[in-house]
Design an enzyme around this catalytic site. Sequence first.
Site: not given
Length: 406
Positions: A213, A254, A290, A318, A320
């Site tokens: 990030e 990432n 996400h 990651e 979801d």
Amino acid sequence: MAEDARRGALPASGPSVRAGAPTGGRVWSATARLAGLGLTARRWTALAVASALLLAGGLTVAWSGPDEPDAGDQVAIGWHTSEPPNRPTLRGLAPATVRIGAAVSARLLDDVPYRATLASDFTAVTPENAMKWEVLQPTPGSYDWTDADRIVELAQANGQAVYGHTLVWHSSVPSWVSESWSRERLRSLLRQHVITVASRYRGKVWAWDVVNEVLAEDGSLRDTIWLRRLGPGYIADAFRWAREADPDARLFINDYDTEGRTRKADALWRLVRDLRTAGVPVQGVGFQSHLRSGRQPRDVTGNLRRFAALGVAVAITELDVRIPLPVSQEELVNQALLYQHMLAACLAVSTCESFTVWGFTDASSWIPHRYRGYGAACLFDADMRPKQAHGALVAELQERAPGAPR
């Protein structure tokens, strides 16, 4: 449209979806194959729903018409919550070239169903928090490797790969680190941390999120302690230190909100291009993903491909898909379609090396704590029963398996 539906694209409009056992019309078994049925664009309903929810046993789809469903028909979805005795697993269907992973919570490692599902369904694990700096070194001068080591040892016992997360991140800096320290002291401390952690797991971690990030929402470099005190060169330094510590691990950058075509994704593409042009060993790009159900990122496959063209691996790191509470059957279907869409995008790119979900059970998901009014974001419910989203991934993997009907 039919091809998009099969791959999990979310239609802009269409028939309503209602939950419950079929009440009329013909019933289609979820175990049937869709290939060769010659469905037209007007029949995307059966194609999208059945492809997304395919799971051996436990599902039926019914519609109100006498024949195949049209776009004006209502669709009923019946889901049996009891787990089939020999259900398909993601691990059993995973292609040899793509790791199917899950983020792992160290506090749940003693939970027998949790461990069993982790072992049965995934070929890779990512420590959710155990390798973050503030967890590893809460006080200066010594490291606590307990949770990280347990996860690595469990993965080795299960024959699973480990994706390291993360070496440098603005949000996991220990509280004892002071921005008032000199530039030289902070740079030396950061170097020592990167080398210490990467060296400990050398040969045990296949890839690292080296920096996490580093971009703000507008695409500029995020304003962090590292940028303010060390300048933008800290990113290249971190990659070079990680390479020094582990010559064989794959090194990733990432970030979030970059999986589709966004301003931030454009900035990440330029950053990766420039780093590689300067000889920095950036070998992969991780796309956190996400997501919210019903909101499909724009051109995920094309976006992953343009990064791959830079000569790097790509990974969904990651994933979801949160849904508004209370949970509705329609939102579970939308969630399943979006999970499938993201996997299809990964599998469509030759350099996609892993596909990781951020936690796999609603019992331990971070979503309700981060997004008020949302939850149920994972592949398994709080009782460790596979949801439609799990079936969607199974369907995509089954369809792409060698020898599957086309």
